[in-house]
Design an enzyme around this catalytic site. Structure first.
Site, PDB file in Angstrom:
ATOM      1  N   ARG A 110     -15.115   8.551   7.786  1.00 29.13           N
ATOM      2  CA  ARG A 110     -15.041   7.668   6.608  1.00 29.13           C
ATOM      3  C   ARG A 110     -16.278   6.768   6.490  1.00 29.13           C
ATOM      4  O   ARG A 110     -16.881   6.403   7.494  1.00 29.13           O
ATOM      5  CB  ARG A 110     -13.740   6.847   6.683  1.00 29.13           C
ATOM      6  CG  ARG A 110     -12.523   7.763   6.717  1.00 29.13           C
ATOM      7  CD  ARG A 110     -11.231   7.006   6.779  1.00 29.13           C
ATOM      8  NE  ARG A 110     -11.023   6.201   5.585  1.00 29.13           N
ATOM      9  CZ  ARG A 110      -9.988   5.384   5.422  1.00 29.13           C
ATOM     10  NH1 ARG A 110      -9.098   5.267   6.377  1.00 29.13           N
ATOM     11  NH2 ARG A 110      -9.865   4.692   4.318  1.00 29.13           N
ATOM     12  N   ASP A 302      -2.826   3.435  -2.926  1.00 28.86           N
ATOM     13  CA  ASP A 302      -2.143   4.237  -1.909  1.00 28.86           C
ATOM     14  C   ASP A 302      -0.930   4.973  -2.477  1.00 28.86           C
ATOM     15  O   ASP A 302      -0.348   5.822  -1.796  1.00 28.86           O
ATOM     16  CB  ASP A 302      -1.732   3.349  -0.726  1.00 28.86           C
ATOM     17  CG  ASP A 302      -2.959   2.793   0.006  1.00 28.86           C
ATOM     18  OD1 ASP A 302      -4.017   3.461  -0.035  1.00 28.86           O
ATOM     19  OD2 ASP A 302      -2.868   1.708   0.590  1.00 28.86           O
ATOM     20  N   LYS A 329     -10.241   8.617   1.899  1.00 28.29           N
ATOM     21  CA  LYS A 329      -9.119   7.989   2.621  1.00 28.29           C
ATOM     22  C   LYS A 329      -8.906   8.777   3.925  1.00 28.29           C
ATOM     23  O   LYS A 329      -9.795   9.485   4.373  1.00 28.29           O
ATOM     24  CB  LYS A 329      -7.870   7.962   1.740  1.00 28.29           C
ATOM     25  CG  LYS A 329      -8.018   7.046   0.526  1.00 28.29           C
ATOM     26  CD  LYS A 329      -8.093   5.586   0.939  1.00 28.29           C
ATOM     27  CE  LYS A 329      -8.218   4.657  -0.254  1.00 28.29           C
ATOM     28  NZ  LYS A 329      -8.497   3.272   0.144  1.00 28.29           N
ATOM     29  N   ARG A 333      -7.677  12.884  -0.278  1.00 30.56           N
ATOM     30  CA  ARG A 333      -6.332  12.924  -0.874  1.00 30.56           C
ATOM     31  C   ARG A 333      -6.323  13.646  -2.213  1.00 30.56           C
ATOM     32  O   ARG A 333      -5.263  14.115  -2.645  1.00 30.56           O
ATOM     33  CB  ARG A 333      -5.762  11.500  -1.022  1.00 30.56           C
ATOM     34  CG  ARG A 333      -5.330  10.922   0.299  1.00 30.56           C
ATOM     35  CD  ARG A 333      -4.586   9.600   0.174  1.00 30.56           C
ATOM     36  NE  ARG A 333      -4.256   9.128   1.513  1.00 30.56           N
ATOM     37  CZ  ARG A 333      -4.016   7.852   1.840  1.00 30.56           C
ATOM     38  NH1 ARG A 333      -4.071   6.913   0.908  1.00 30.56           N
ATOM     39  NH2 ARG A 333      -3.726   7.522   3.073  1.00 30.56           N
TER      40      ARG A 333
HETATM   41  C1  S3P Z   1      -6.330  -1.885   2.363  1.00 25.19           C
HETATM   42  C2  S3P Z   1      -7.121  -1.637   1.286  1.00 25.19           C
HETATM   43  C3  S3P Z   1      -7.189  -0.329   0.601  1.00 25.19           C
HETATM   44  C4  S3P Z   1      -5.982   0.540   0.960  1.00 25.19           C
HETATM   45  C5  S3P Z   1      -5.698   0.542   2.431  1.00 25.19           C
HETATM   46  C6  S3P Z   1      -5.416  -0.867   2.922  1.00 25.19           C
HETATM   47  C7  S3P Z   1      -6.374  -3.232   2.979  1.00 25.19           C
HETATM   48  O1  S3P Z   1      -8.356   0.341   1.018  1.00 25.19           O
HETATM   49  O2  S3P Z   1      -6.186   1.858   0.518  1.00 25.19           O
HETATM   50  O3  S3P Z   1      -4.585   1.352   2.721  1.00 25.19           O
HETATM   51  O4  S3P Z   1      -5.489  -3.568   3.794  1.00 25.19           O
HETATM   52  O5  S3P Z   1      -7.294  -3.999   2.647  1.00 25.19           O
HETATM   53  P1  S3P Z   1      -9.791   0.116   0.273  1.00 25.19           P
HETATM   54  O6  S3P Z   1     -10.180  -1.294   0.437  1.00 25.19           O
HETATM   55  O7  S3P Z   1     -10.724   1.052   0.976  1.00 25.19           O
HETATM   56  O8  S3P Z   1      -9.527   0.510  -1.154  1.00 25.19           O
END
Ligand code: S3P
Length: 417
Positions: A110, A302, A329, A333
């Protein structure tokens, strides 16, 4: 599916309670902690860096903070947890010493430059491995506050910068054109940090000390989402989830469910520890297609795989756009959902930044789906199975425990009635 239930504590808030608690003065009691593969990695991480974490119960912890610059050098295994790796890198940018952060195969694939670049701008040393983990962070006591607009709408990037800003000289501002979840801002405020919030961004001032005291973690909206979507899809359902976090930057799925024809009610609204909490009830209705664009994506990022499944049962063509982030992700996805749902009988096509889904007149046939090591895809398979004619076998179903141990048991307890 009929029943009243509660789901485990919010994963995003649980990570933050442990991380911010570790930087605090004295003890932080965390109640309603959402213990899972991901959040356990955060507990182990702060332990490896010198903070004490006492397990009081499965859903309760005491974190003994080491102070805002008190973490000691060490190596951290972030396992599968992107939130841990990105937020912790922000925390470590202002600590003394050298830190190595590694992760599993999925996490290592990632993108990490998105946090490394702004943190370098602030004066930290952050080495990536071709833009990925393992990361080596050389913390600095001379961080500069910056104003930064991330290229992607990401709460993790925003949070990493704000957490580094606690130890910077001068204010640190993150500009956001599309708002993302604000749990970090809310918790830092509760811990006594000075936060200014405007319509297009958030500023943190350097903090001398943080004191959280107690965090009561609400139920995780993203864990409730599969259950709410089963209720929307299975005729005769009536499901209520209580004590659920309903932060407006997380509940985009409820707007989409309503727009598509589901009956949704939100009641018993209250505030618990700086976060909105409520009960949410869902009953099925005739589903119609909808349109989702970039502005709406962070509020249900999500939950988008579940929206693709809803769209497979809705009259008309649904377009989901502006969701390119789903490609980076826990797995890609966009492809995982396209391949997975198509194998069950859905009419779904992937585009670079989303899907086009045409509803099928009957329920999906069912079949097999591969979780690809991604907890949200495993749970999608379970929801698809319950709403299908023949059921769905999930390969790699265990991965649900990354965010929701006990998911299948809870689902069974409400579908048996
Ligand atoms: C999260 C932010 C989101 C989300 C992840 C949890 C967080 O990711 O998809 O499951 O706790 O800040 P991104 O900031 O990469 O969009």
């Amino acid at each position: 599916m009929v029943g009243h239930l509660v789901v485990p504590g919010d994963k995003s808030i649980s990570h933050r309670a442990v991380l911010i608690g570790s930087l605090g003065e004295g003890e932080t009691q965390v109640r309603g902690f959402g213990r899972s593969g991901d959040t356990q990695a955060t507990v182990e991480a702060v332990r490896a860096l010198g903070a004490e974490v006492e397990d009081v119960a499965d859903d309760e912890l005491v974190v003994r903070g080491v102070g805002i610059r008190g973490l000691r050098p060490g190596d951290v295994d972030c396992a599968n947890a992107g939130t841990l790796m990105r937020l912790l890198t922000g925390v470590l940018a202002g600590q003394d010493g050298e830190f190595t952060l590694s992760g599993d195969e999925s996490l290592t694939s990632r993108p990490m430059e998105r946090i490394a670049a702004p943190l370098r701008k602030m004066g930290a040393g952050v080495e990536t491995t071709d833009g990925h983990a393992p990361l080596v962070v050389h913390g600095s006591d001379k961080l500069r506050g910056i104003e930064f607009e991330p290229e992607v709408a990401s709460a993790q990037v925003k949070s990493a910068i704000l957490l580094a800003g606690l130890n910077a000289h001068g204010p640190t501002t993150v500009v956001e054109r599309i708002p993302t979840r604000d749990h970090t801002e809310r918790m830092l405020e509760a811990a006594g940090a000075r936060i200014r919030r405007g319509s297009t961004g958030v500023t943190v001032e350097p903090a001398g000390a943080l004191r959280l005291g107690e965090v009561v973690v609400p139920g995780d909206f993203s864990s409730a989402a599969p259950l709410l979507v089963v209720a929307a899809l299975v005729p005769g359902s009536d499901v209520t989830v209580h004590d659920l976090g309903v932060n407006p930057r997380r509940t985009g799925l409820l707007d989409v469910l309503e727009r598509m024809g589901t009956r949704v009610s939100v009641f018993d609204r209250r505030r618990v520890g700086g976060e909105p909490v409520a009960s949410v009830a869902v009953q099925p209705g005739e589903l119609v297609a909808t349109e989702i664009g970039a502005d709406e994506v962070p509020g249900l990022v999500d939950e988008l795989p579940l929206v693709a499944l809803l769209a497979s049962h809705a009259r008309g063509e649904t377009r989901i756009s502006g969701a390119r982030e789903l490609r980076v992700k826990e797995t890609d996805r966009i492809e995982a959902v396209t391949d997975g749902l198509r194998a069950l009988g859905a009419r779904i096509h992937s585009r670079d930044d989303g899907w086009t889904v045409t509803g099928v007149p009957t329920r999906l046939r069912g079949g097999r789906i591969e979780a690809r090591g991604d907890h949200r895809i495993a749970m999608l398979g379970a929801v698809a199975g319950l709403s299908s004619r023949e059921g769905v076998a999930i390969e790699g179903a265990d991965t649900a425990a990354i965010s929701f141990p006990g998911f299948y048991e809870l689902l069974e307890s409400v579908t048996r009635r």
